[in-house]
Design an enzyme around this catalytic site. Structure first.
Site, PDB file in Angstrom:
ATOM      1  N   GLY A 100      45.571  43.612  44.168  1.00 11.75           N
ATOM      2  CA  GLY A 100      45.105  42.847  45.337  1.00 11.75           C
ATOM      3  C   GLY A 100      43.654  42.428  45.208  1.00 11.75           C
ATOM      4  O   GLY A 100      42.945  42.829  44.294  1.00 11.75           O
ATOM      5  N   GLY A 102      40.445  42.975  45.502  1.00 12.23           N
ATOM      6  CA  GLY A 102      39.583  44.128  45.734  1.00 12.23           C
ATOM      7  C   GLY A 102      38.155  43.726  46.017  1.00 12.23           C
ATOM      8  O   GLY A 102      37.384  44.485  46.595  1.00 12.23           O
ATOM      9  N   LYS A 122      33.672  35.884  46.124  1.00 18.82           N
ATOM     10  CA  LYS A 122      33.914  36.981  45.202  1.00 18.82           C
ATOM     11  C   LYS A 122      32.661  37.851  45.181  1.00 18.82           C
ATOM     12  O   LYS A 122      31.578  37.355  44.872  1.00 18.82           O
ATOM     13  CB  LYS A 122      34.220  36.445  43.792  1.00 18.82           C
ATOM     14  CG  LYS A 122      34.559  37.553  42.789  1.00 18.82           C
ATOM     15  CD  LYS A 122      35.143  36.966  41.522  1.00 18.82           C
ATOM     16  CE  LYS A 122      35.393  38.051  40.471  1.00 18.82           C
ATOM     17  NZ  LYS A 122      35.978  37.486  39.250  1.00 18.82           N
ATOM     18  N   ASP A 134      33.774  49.185  44.783  1.00 18.28           N
ATOM     19  CA  ASP A 134      32.892  48.841  45.906  1.00 18.28           C
ATOM     20  C   ASP A 134      33.071  47.430  46.468  1.00 18.28           C
ATOM     21  O   ASP A 134      32.513  47.102  47.512  1.00 18.28           O
ATOM     22  CB  ASP A 134      31.424  49.045  45.497  1.00 18.28           C
ATOM     23  CG  ASP A 134      31.049  48.240  44.255  1.00 18.28           C
ATOM     24  OD1 ASP A 134      31.825  47.343  43.852  1.00 18.28           O
ATOM     25  OD2 ASP A 134      29.979  48.511  43.675  1.00 18.28           O
ATOM     26  N   GLY A 135      33.802  46.580  45.752  1.00 18.27           N
ATOM     27  CA  GLY A 135      34.006  45.223  46.269  1.00 18.27           C
ATOM     28  C   GLY A 135      32.864  44.269  45.968  1.00 18.27           C
ATOM     29  O   GLY A 135      32.893  43.110  46.390  1.00 18.27           O
ATOM     30  N   ARG A 192      34.358  30.709  45.223  1.00 23.48           N
ATOM     31  CA  ARG A 192      35.332  30.030  44.362  1.00 23.48           C
ATOM     32  C   ARG A 192      36.176  29.073  45.197  1.00 23.48           C
ATOM     33  O   ARG A 192      36.418  29.310  46.384  1.00 23.48           O
ATOM     34  CB  ARG A 192      36.256  31.056  43.703  1.00 23.48           C
ATOM     35  CG  ARG A 192      35.520  32.121  42.943  1.00 23.48           C
ATOM     36  CD  ARG A 192      36.423  32.801  41.964  1.00 23.48           C
ATOM     37  NE  ARG A 192      37.396  33.700  42.558  1.00 23.48           N
ATOM     38  CZ  ARG A 192      38.078  34.594  41.845  1.00 23.48           C
ATOM     39  NH1 ARG A 192      37.920  34.659  40.527  1.00 23.48           N
ATOM     40  NH2 ARG A 192      38.947  35.396  42.425  1.00 23.48           N
ATOM     41  N   ARG A 199      48.655  34.210  42.614  1.00 24.33           N
ATOM     42  CA  ARG A 199      48.812  34.614  41.209  1.00 24.33           C
ATOM     43  C   ARG A 199      50.254  35.053  40.931  1.00 24.33           C
ATOM     44  O   ARG A 199      51.016  35.301  41.875  1.00 24.33           O
ATOM     45  CB  ARG A 199      47.887  35.817  40.934  1.00 24.33           C
ATOM     46  CG  ARG A 199      46.434  35.529  41.224  1.00 24.33           C
ATOM     47  CD  ARG A 199      45.744  36.770  41.810  1.00 24.33           C
ATOM     48  NE  ARG A 199      44.403  36.448  42.286  1.00 24.33           N
ATOM     49  CZ  ARG A 199      43.305  36.584  41.555  1.00 24.33           C
ATOM     50  NH1 ARG A 199      43.387  37.089  40.350  1.00 24.33           N
ATOM     51  NH2 ARG A 199      42.135  36.234  42.036  1.00 24.33           N
ATOM     52  N   ASP A 269      47.976  39.683  36.964  1.00 28.87           N
ATOM     53  CA  ASP A 269      47.244  39.448  38.216  1.00 28.87           C
ATOM     54  C   ASP A 269      46.131  38.418  37.994  1.00 28.87           C
ATOM     55  O   ASP A 269      45.508  37.975  38.960  1.00 28.87           O
ATOM     56  CB  ASP A 269      46.650  40.754  38.762  1.00 28.87           C
ATOM     57  CG  ASP A 269      45.834  41.509  37.735  1.00 28.87           C
ATOM     58  OD1 ASP A 269      46.371  41.784  36.654  1.00 28.87           O
ATOM     59  OD2 ASP A 269      44.652  41.803  37.991  1.00 28.87           O
ATOM     60  N   ASN A 270      45.890  38.057  36.752  1.00 28.14           N
ATOM     61  CA  ASN A 270      44.877  37.038  36.458  1.00 28.14           C
ATOM     62  C   ASN A 270      45.512  35.728  36.017  1.00 28.14           C
ATOM     63  O   ASN A 270      44.872  34.908  35.352  1.00 28.14           O
ATOM     64  CB  ASN A 270      43.913  37.541  35.379  1.00 28.14           C
ATOM     65  CG  ASN A 270      43.021  38.666  35.900  1.00 28.14           C
ATOM     66  OD1 ASN A 270      42.812  38.784  37.100  1.00 28.14           O
ATOM     67  ND2 ASN A 270      42.498  39.469  35.001  1.00 28.14           N
TER      68      ASN A 270
HETATM   69  P1  AMP Z   1      39.978  42.162  37.184  1.00 27.45           P
HETATM   70  O1  AMP Z   1      40.203  42.943  35.926  1.00 27.45           O
HETATM   71  O2  AMP Z   1      38.556  41.789  37.421  1.00 27.45           O
HETATM   72  O3  AMP Z   1      40.876  40.997  37.297  1.00 27.45           O
HETATM   73  O4  AMP Z   1      40.326  43.158  38.380  1.00 27.45           O
HETATM   74  C1  AMP Z   1      41.517  43.884  38.485  1.00 27.45           C
HETATM   75  C2  AMP Z   1      41.650  44.449  39.860  1.00 27.45           C
HETATM   76  O5  AMP Z   1      40.527  45.275  40.191  1.00 27.45           O
HETATM   77  C3  AMP Z   1      41.727  43.412  40.972  1.00 27.45           C
HETATM   78  O6  AMP Z   1      42.603  43.892  41.951  1.00 27.45           O
HETATM   79  C4  AMP Z   1      40.313  43.368  41.482  1.00 27.45           C
HETATM   80  O7  AMP Z   1      40.246  42.919  42.801  1.00 27.45           O
HETATM   81  C5  AMP Z   1      39.881  44.800  41.352  1.00 27.45           C
HETATM   82  N1  AMP Z   1      38.423  44.941  41.198  1.00 27.45           N
HETATM   83  C6  AMP Z   1      37.673  44.614  40.124  1.00 27.45           C
HETATM   84  N2  AMP Z   1      36.372  44.891  40.339  1.00 27.45           N
HETATM   85  C7  AMP Z   1      36.285  45.398  41.597  1.00 27.45           C
HETATM   86  C8  AMP Z   1      35.218  45.866  42.416  1.00 27.45           C
HETATM   87  N3  AMP Z   1      33.963  45.873  41.997  1.00 27.45           N
HETATM   88  N4  AMP Z   1      35.540  46.293  43.644  1.00 27.45           N
HETATM   89  C9  AMP Z   1      36.797  46.300  44.094  1.00 27.45           C
HETATM   90  N5  AMP Z   1      37.841  45.893  43.380  1.00 27.45           N
HETATM   91  C10 AMP Z   1      37.602  45.433  42.135  1.00 27.45           C
HETATM   92 MG    MG Z   2      41.486  39.756  38.506  1.00 25.74          MG
END
Ligand code: AMP
Ligand code: MG
Length: 521
Positions: A100, A102, A122, A134-135, A192, A199, A269-270
């Protein structure tokens, strides 16, 4: 007053998570959760993509406080209901369950110039999907996302776009190399922009939970809003939908191969359902042509997402999506047929694309063999992909093999290795190449300009992004601006920016952020 023509669809037409608390959790029977961006303590806009602002009809507002506040997360635009999407995904080949948004928060959708656009921050803080993270996002990765989104657009590659890049004024703790050395970095937020951020994983999570009602809802939503030309009903409708996704994904990855772009984290998910390049993390550009290269240190052992694997991984991801859509179709054959056709179709289009890159219009076994030999030769000694293909058009029909070889000389990183077998192989190749060039109708000049259209002069090499990051860390945003400008016209000569048409400098060869990146962002 900044006026956004709000036309929400996703959070109007699909079911919401009834829980409005911003706590990490699993979300069932819903496609998203309402969540408000975290208020940044001292937001500051550091770059705006002017053309994206224009597309959104916001070019007169970019300097306003309202713009800053809306696109840094400080205020929620009136009558909007920001939300984070629920999706799952296969990460590095394994089903990871619910992921999801995040750290992405959708502000809403607008309609401008007859087009639907979703706007998404983002790095604007935690959501119910943040799990233990931490988001937030740090400045370095936000600069990389902002610049690359736009660079890809101007390279002609389907991609999400980036309206703005703002500092939050808050610090974010990161372990950049996952080696136990945590440090505070500047936090940033990117806005963005895409027709939709749905996705593969949005479908996968519903299928995994056997929530077929919402799986159908989401498919119908996507078709209704983004594939208005699909007229069929019943299972035919979803087969047509899948075919569209396959076509768009194929086109996307074909472009990546053309320009030497390596995504780095092709988890499902990407993967955008519209075939847009999405989630710019540890991506990179081939410098030395090497199909086995990946910029992502997390993948340094398996090279799953290496350059040469991208077309095959796209197919693997499409197979996962086919599995997710299966309950809507309940007939494997048409899905299998489409997937089988992907490989054939990709191979055909790949040869077509490579032929264009080398300026040959004939289609025959000789040309195919020449392309295969070229790929081998490019690996004999470290050879810069971008420079090689940009210099190649300078070769003329009247040239000898030796003259031709001289013309691409500047693409070699280690000229001392140009001896014996390597030079011989190039000689053989250029002899054949010139022979085929001589059969081409176009004059040298005409062919040259056609080749320039598919072989960019300027790409966002990791060291370039790193220079922009280093300067920005010190409060100097001029490199971001300069790269943004040069990357707007990647196929043009732009002699004033010649310094960015260069091989990766030696200092960047083994430097963090240049040759290798982690997912920590
Ligand atoms: P990514 O590898 O960047 O595509 O992220 C994979 C998953 O981790 C997705 O669900 C993102 O929303 C979550 N995510 C990545 N970085 C963070 C972050 N700093 N805080 C919260 N969720 C994250
Ligand atoms: Mg991602």
């Amino acid at each position: 007053m900044m006026k956004l023509n709000i036309k929400d669809t996703f959070n109007k037409e699909l079911p919401a998570d009834p829980n409005k608390n911003n706590t990490p959790r699993k979300v069932f029977e819903a496609c998203y959760s309402f969540v408000t961006p975290r208020i940044p303590s001292n937001p500051k806009m550091i770059h705006i993509a002017g053309e994206v602002a224009e597309v959104l009809d916001l070019e007169r507002d970019t300097h306003s406080e309202e713009f800053l506040h809306t696109f840094s997360g400080k205020t929620v635009y009136p009558k909007t209901n920001p939300y984070a999407m629920c999706y799952g995904g296969h990460q590095f080949g394994h089903w990871a369950g619910q992921l999801g948004d995040g750290r992405a928060i959708n502000l809403g959708e607008i309609r401008s110039n007859g087009q639907q656009w979703a706007l998404q921050l983002k790095g604007a803080g935690a959501t119910p999907y943040s799990r233990t993270a931490d988001g937030f996002a740090v400045l370095r990765s936000s600069i990389r996302e902002h610049l690359c989104s736009e660079a890809m657009h101007y390279l002609g590659v389907p991609t999400t776009r980036s309206l703005s890049l703002a500092l939050t004024g808050d610090e974010v703790l990161r372990d950049m190399l996952y080696d136990g050395n945590q440090a505070y970095e500047k936090g940033a937020v990117v806005c963005r922009v895409a027709p939709s951020f749905v996705r593969f994983g949005n479908f996968q999570i519903l299928a995994a939970r056997k929530d077929h009602k919402n799986l159908k809802n989401l498919a119908d939503y996507t078709i209704r809003n983004f594939h208005k030309d699909i007229q069929s009903e019943g299972k035919e409708k979803y087969i047509a939908f899948f075919q569209k996704i396959v076509n768009a994904s194929l086109e996307m990855v074909l472009h990546w191969q053309r320009i030497g772009f390596v995504h780095g984290v092709m988890n499902t998910d990407n993967m955008s359902i519209l075939g847009l390049t999405i989630d710019y993390g540890p991506y990179g550009w081939l410098e030395g042509y090497d199909p086995n290269w990946t910029p992502n240190t997390t993948d340094s052992r398996n090279h799953r997402y290496a350059y040469g694997n991208q077309p095959g991984i796209t197919l693997w991801n499409l197979v996962q999506l086919a599995n997710a859509l299966y309950p809507l179709i309940e007939d494997a054959k048409p899905l299998e047929d489409i997937l089988e056709n992907y490989q054939k179709s990709f191979d055909l289009k790949y040869v077509e694309m490579m032929s264009k890159k080398i300026g040959l219009t004939e289609k025959n076994a000789e040309v195919e063999e020449l392309i295969e030999d070229l790929e081998k030769n490019l690996q004999l000694t470290e050879t810069d992909m971008t420079i090689f293909f940009r210099e190649l058009p300078r070769i003329q029909k009247k040239n000898t093999a030796q003259e031709a070889f001289q013309k691409i000389h500047k693409s070699f990183y280690k000229p001392l290795e140009l001896a014996g077998a390597t030079t011989d192989a190039w000689n053989v190749w250029f002899t054949k190449y010139i022979e085929l060039l001589q059969k081409e109708e176009d004059r040298d000049e005409t062919r040259k300009f056609k080749m320039y259209e598919v072989n960019p002069k300027f790409v966002l090499r990791n060291y370039m992004a790193q220079l922009a990051i280093n300067a920005a860390d010190k409060g100097d945003y001029s490199v971001i601006e300069e790269l943004y400008e040069v990357l707007k016209r990647p196929y043009n000569e732009q002699p004033e920016y010649e310094k960015w048409y260069a091989k990766r400098p030696e200092w960047a060869r083994n430097k963090v952020g240049c040759s290798m990146l982690s997912c920590s962002s």
